[in-house]
Design an enzyme around this catalytic site. Sequence first.
Site: not given
Length: 211
Positions: A126-127
Amino acid sequence: MPDPMTVASGISAAGALVSAWQLRRRAVRAEAEIQLLQAELAAERHAASHDPLTGLPNRRAFFRLAAALLTDPSGQPLVAVVLDLDDFKQVNDRYGHAAGDQVLVSVAQRLAAFAGNNLVARLGGDEFAGLLASPTHDRRWIEHATRRLCEALAAPIPLGGRSIRVTASVGLAPVHGPAQLTDALCRADAAMYEAKTLGAGRPTRQLVAEC
């Protein structure tokens, strides 16, 4: 009785037409095969440089494209941005991985819409990261842009018959040259993790690394 020479000439002409037709078919078939191979090669190159879920450039492509942008002598000042979704694991645990994937796709779309023609990528999980052109490295302008980004990401995301909200912690740092990209990303990453300590009660979490 037909003239043998005329018959032979007709047969020869017919044979030439058939041969020409066959050659044309082979040429068309070969051209179609070449186009198919080119399309497959383009698809393979795209797959090698893009995240399969969100369609954004992947980590390798981000660094390659960023390096090209930073060597452009006519380019604007650039700011490195790193963002990470807050408590994303809870989305997967509560709603399932399919819902989590939809959240990531929505976040990627919003990030891309915010960035416009600027470079954004999914680094993994989720980066996400970006390299945004700015009219200045002025801290106030950067903070304002980041608040707008956080607000866009925090808008409700529809999931079937429900909607959920996610927030993101964002860190950013000015980039002063090609050799400074890794350093700027490290500073932006550190600022992002520091922003996470601000607490879940805040609608946006962002910090600007010192120049």
